[in-house]
Write an enzyme that holds these catalytic residues in place. Structure first.
Site, PDB file in Angstrom:
ATOM      1  CG  HIS A  11      -1.921  -1.117   1.200  1.00  0.00           C
ATOM      2  ND1 HIS A  11      -2.715  -1.443   2.263  1.00  0.00           N
ATOM      3  CD2 HIS A  11      -2.230  -2.003   0.223  1.00  0.00           C
ATOM      4  CE1 HIS A  11      -3.465  -2.483   1.955  1.00  0.00           C
ATOM      5  NE2 HIS A  11      -3.180  -2.844   0.733  1.00  0.00           N
ATOM      6  CD  GLN A  14      -6.183  -8.931   3.449  1.00  0.00           C
ATOM      7  OE1 GLN A  14      -6.391  -9.082   2.246  1.00  0.00           O
ATOM      8  NE2 GLN A  14      -6.941  -8.176   4.210  1.00  0.00           N
ATOM      9  CG  PHE A  15       1.650  -9.857   4.695  1.00  0.00           C
ATOM     10  CD1 PHE A  15       1.723 -10.134   6.050  1.00  0.00           C
ATOM     11  CD2 PHE A  15       1.442 -10.899   3.823  1.00  0.00           C
ATOM     12  CE1 PHE A  15       1.599 -11.432   6.519  1.00  0.00           C
ATOM     13  CE2 PHE A  15       1.313 -12.208   4.278  1.00  0.00           C
ATOM     14  CZ  PHE A  15       1.395 -12.471   5.638  1.00  0.00           C
ATOM     15  CB  CYS A  16       0.450  -3.097   4.142  1.00  0.00           C
ATOM     16  SG  CYS A  16       0.327  -2.784   5.899  1.00  0.00           S
ATOM     17  CB  ALA A  17       0.283  -6.351  -0.313  1.00  0.00           C
TER      18      ALA A  17
END
Ligand code: PMP
Length: 417
Positions: A123, A361-364
């Site tokens: 993101h 979701q690891f900022c993706a």
């Protein structure tokens, strides 16, 4: 015979932590979450520690503390510049982290620039751009280049390609050089989000074909809150200051609009800078530059192979990838757990096995949604979110830690687990 343990600049601090488990045993903590934040190495800690007696204001005083601090801050800038291979006409701006660095560039774009991104980005490299052209993440590196070419052909006007060096989800190294060559053929510029690449591979602006590179100190073993945007100075020198205030202003008149702003890095670094962060980051950059990176790379690739081989014997976990198994990658592996909740398994790895990983979701989000095969396409904030379990490693990671992870996953995902 006594063994002398040699202290080196790249020793990981805290690699002897232990944790107590519910069964009454104590185990060494296995930190396998480097992609989120890497541990501190000795070079960073020593640099910060050594500066403390001299610590003072940067660019603002005549005393010995201030003079020393200014010198060290600017030396750190040079060290980071060397690390990323800055060229004449390039600048190095200290920021808080990669997110901050990419936001700085996004705010500095001249009018009319279209930013092109693939939707699998973190993101930090997806959201700062104003009305970007978002391309679907393709299935092969060749398709990525072809998609970029088509996008560039359809654009009428200047462009910036914002691309990750290595995915924080799959660890895959993106074909940055090929994409950059394509972008340059159409007169576009390229910024590389090197947050995950820099800790694992050399990030030379020229070799990457990049106009800009962004990275974070806390992922590069220097967790003192500094990041960097390095690259071409012209757009940055012409832009409104990212932060307005002292240090960025050369002369201020009585009328509100009567301000002459600094050129160079100072233009975007208003306020008292993060001296310890910059100095620690510079020290790690120097240590890594002087290290045998080929040997570090081989060690990491051995660990990756060991992990992937081990996981092949754990049927309940499925490593995910964008480009497939053969794509070069850094020490990051994400797993889909089709029949279990990754968050629960991650929590149990920590509590019952003394292993630190990350789930989520690891900022993706667009990428993890796709990789977990979720059909959820609606807006934000609705329904359950899919997730993955991620293990990531770097300096200090051992084969034994990898084996422990595999064994723990086998147990936790088996029926009896
Ligand atoms: N880009 C990538 C590829 C990342 O992995 C991260 C952090 N997970 C970021 C950008 C943002 O880094 P920071 O949180 O240090 O700003």
């Amino acid at each position: 015979m006594s063994l002398t343990l040699q202290r080196t600049a790249l020793d990981v601090i805290g690699d002897d932590l232990t944790v107590d488990l519910p069964d009454g045993t104590t185990v060494p903590f296995a930190h396998l979450d480097y992609a989120a934040t890497a541990p501190c190495v000795r070079a960073a800690a020593d640099a910060a520690q050594n500066l403390l007696p001299w610590y003072g204001s940067v660019h603002r005083g005549t005393g010995i503390r201030s003079q020393t601090s200014t010198l060290e801050y600017e030396r750190a800038r040079d060290l980071v510049g060397d690390f990323v291979g800055t060229r004449p006409g390039d600048t190095v701006i200290f920021t808080r982290n990669t997110t901050d660095a990419l936001n700085l560039l996004a705010r500095s774009l001249p009018e009319g620039i279209t930013t092109i991104v693939f939707d699998g980005e973190h993101h930090a490299n997806l959201l700062p751009w104003r009305r970007p052209l978002r391309l679907p993440t393709p299935a092969t590196p060749e398709a990525a280049v072809a998609a970029l070419r088509q996008a560039l052909r359809s654009l009428h006007g200047p462009a910036l390609l914002a691309i990750t060096g290595a995915s924080n989800v799959t660890g895959e190294i993106w074909p940055v050089r090929a994409l950059a060559d394509e972008a340059h053929a159409y007169g576009a510029r390229v910024v590389v989000d090197a947050a995950q690449l820099a800790p694992h591979c050399p990030v030379d602006l020229d070799d990457l074909g990049a106009d800009y590179v962004a990275l974070s100190g806390h992922k590069l073993y220097a967790p003192f809150g500094a990041g960097v945007l390095a690259g071409r100075a012209d757009w940055l020198d012409a832009a409104e200051p990212y932060l307005s205030g002292g240090g960025a202003s050369v002369e201020v008149g009585t009328a509100a609009e009567d301000v002459r702003w600094a050129q160079g890095a100072a233009r975007h670094e208003a306020g008292t800078p993060n001296l310890l962060g910059a100095v620690a980051l510079g020290a790690v950059c120097a240590a890594l530059k002087g290290a045998d990176r080929g040997a570090l790379h081989s060690h990491e690739q051995d660990l990756l192979a060991r992990l992937r081989e081990g996981l092949a014997g754990v049927p309940a976990v499925v490593p995910v990838s964008v480009f497939g198994d053969r794509q070069p990658r850094v020490g990051i592996v994400s797993l889909a757990l089709p029949t279990q909740d990754p968050a629960v398994i991650a929590e149990r790895l920590g509590r019952e096995h003394g292993i630190g990983v990350r789930a989520g979701q690891f900022c993706a989000h667009p990428l993890t949604r796709r990789l977990t095969g979720s059909a959820r396409t609606g807006g934000c904030g609705t329904g359950a979110v899919p997730g993955l379990l991620r293990a990531s490693f770097g300096l200090g990671t051992t084969g034994n830690e990898v084996d422990r992870l595999v064994e723990a996953l086998r147990r936790l995902t088996s029926r009896a687990g």
